[in-house]
Design an enzyme around this catalytic site. Sequence first.
Site, PDB file in Angstrom:
ATOM      1  N   THR A   1      -1.396  20.751  25.568  1.00 20.91           N
ATOM      2  CA  THR A   1      -1.314  21.584  24.368  1.00 20.91           C
ATOM      3  C   THR A   1      -2.348  22.704  24.428  1.00 20.91           C
ATOM      4  OG1 THR A   1      -0.619  19.638  23.143  1.00 20.91           O
ATOM      5  CG2 THR A   1      -1.419  21.498  21.840  1.00 20.91           C
TER       6      THR A   1
ATOM      7  N   TYR B   1      -4.548  10.830  32.974  1.00 14.49           N
ATOM      8  CA  TYR B   1      -3.540  11.494  32.140  1.00 14.49           C
ATOM      9  C   TYR B   1      -2.177  11.304  32.814  1.00 14.49           C
ATOM     10  CZ  TYR B   1      -1.722  15.445  29.333  1.00 14.49           C
ATOM     11  OH  TYR B   1      -1.031  16.258  28.475  1.00 14.49           O
TER      12      TYR B   1
ATOM     13  N   LYS C   1      -4.065   7.515  29.462  1.00 14.36           N
ATOM     14  CA  LYS C   1      -3.224   8.105  28.415  1.00 14.36           C
ATOM     15  C   LYS C   1      -1.804   7.990  28.929  1.00 14.36           C
ATOM     16  CE  LYS C   1      -2.726  12.862  26.487  1.00 14.36           C
ATOM     17  NZ  LYS C   1      -1.369  13.166  26.922  1.00 14.36           N
TER      18      LYS C   1
END
Lengths: 301, 301
Positions: A51, A139, A167
């Site tokens: 993001t 990630y 994550k």
Amino acid sequence: MTLPLPLFTGLSAFPLTPADVDGHVDAEALQRLLQRIVGSGARSIGLLGSTGTYMYLSRAERRRATEAAIESVGSRLPVIVGVGALRTDEAVAHARDAAAAGADALLLAPVSYTPLTQEEAFQHYQTVAAATDLPLCVYNNPSTTHFNFSQDLIGRLAALPTIQAVKMPLPGNGDFSGEIARLRRIVAPEFAIGYSGDWGAAEALLAGTDSFYSVAGGLFPRPMAALTRAAMAGDESGTARLDAMFSPLWELFKAHGSLRVMYAAANLMGLSSALPPRPLLPLGPDITAKVDAAIAPLRQA
Amino acid sequence: MTLPLPLFTGLSAFPLTPADVDGHVDAEALQRLLQRIVGSGARSIGLLGSTGTYMYLSRAERRRATEAAIESVGSRLPVIVGVGALRTDEAVAHARDAAAAGADALLLAPVSYTPLTQEEAFQHYQTVAAATDLPLCVYNNPSTTHFNFSQDLIGRLAALPTIQAVKMPLPGNGDFSGEIARLRRIVAPEFAIGYSGDWGAAEALLAGTDSFYSVAGGLFPRPMAALTRAAMAGDESGTARLDAMFSPLWELFKAHGSLRVMYAAANLMGLSSALPPRPLLPLGPDITAKVDAAIAPLRQA
């Protein structure tokens, strides 16, 4: 039993990184977004995540964004900085830059062009993790990296000294409890298991994930933190009520990509006039009107 | 009827871009590879393709590689230069650099991190194509970009003034003739339709594709040009004989990725001591021995 680090528990809010068309970061606009997160109930800031358009920013601009964030947030919230890059040496450089700027932790995705083998990803993580003393979160985001972690690889990575969290993407079969249980068996008790994919936040947190890495949390940190708290406390009805408030936004995320929707929302809220980096395009007026309607209750929450 | 440009017909040979561990291009080693392609029967050089690790090289190093190639090849063979990048402005800069260095054509893949919409890819191509006068080949390579072109998008792109060719991946269903016929219906007669994915070269060329973009052609240009000539002449038995000679190499490409195999082959042939850019790893000794065996007949052809 040692518990996961506080910085990898609860809500991690992922803000946009406002920048001009040439990719120069608007540090003031970024700091405005960060100040809205401080004190909201979020437990960390996920700077330069997907993001935060980390892959679209130069090394110098990533460093500027990190410095601006640390200056703005100080010690009030930990800042987790995305350091992914196509080349291992570039990711190492980003990690060192983040550490030098005072980041609290690193987030690393296995970005690739030529698809990576499991061993290549392992050695990439090993090298970047060893480059600083900072705790690192793996990630796992196949929707952008197209890399699929084997269970075995996650176990090997979790055994490296500085790697302390993962994550995860939403499980394809929706079985959060089963996946979390399988992961818990292969990692140490203090290793944090978190999820991302905002429309799965309620379910993931109710199923016992340690943390949620949230796109919506970057702009709507208060209601997202409330949802996180409710779900982590096992309050199913409170969670459902908050999730319902977000639900029109989740539908827009699924249809148009959360990044494009967040730019439209930030523009509508007067927080930034930045556009997504080309080739990504801003949403047209019809969809923007839907975003406006979807965020109305969230802006007041 | 106008025919496709000669530079987009026949064999296009894609060499490695030898570089050191820091990503500095070894211009001499690159020129050695290029000199082996000149006079081999290849019709063009595909510089800085996926095999040329364009996504792992900085703008300055891509420029150096292009200048070294033009200096080495001169006007003896057209040089098609890969200019893909995550940001549109970066791809434009690469395109202008290539034009300034004297490139003959551009090759552009829709590289992405955040998955692109069809319209975003269209506008990306439109902007980069308009940045120079050079003919541009659309690089359709979902195995690295994870972007899928609709037929409609290919038609729209083919209508842009400088876009004159497409490099297709092997069709999932193996139906080259059907796909080529469908594409011919939506593009002008002078638009060149080519394929890549070396193990499909024989079939694609026998089915009437205008060109083949070949990884193996970068190191074994003579036998690959012979295969291309035989197939384009409709010589099925000659094509099959040459394809059989390559077949152990095709199996290694499929199992380990053509890029890793080509680095091993170039090292075995004493043409370069370069390794693939990390996180990509060189092949281990067992597989390297298989590469050695697979390339033995090709080195003499």
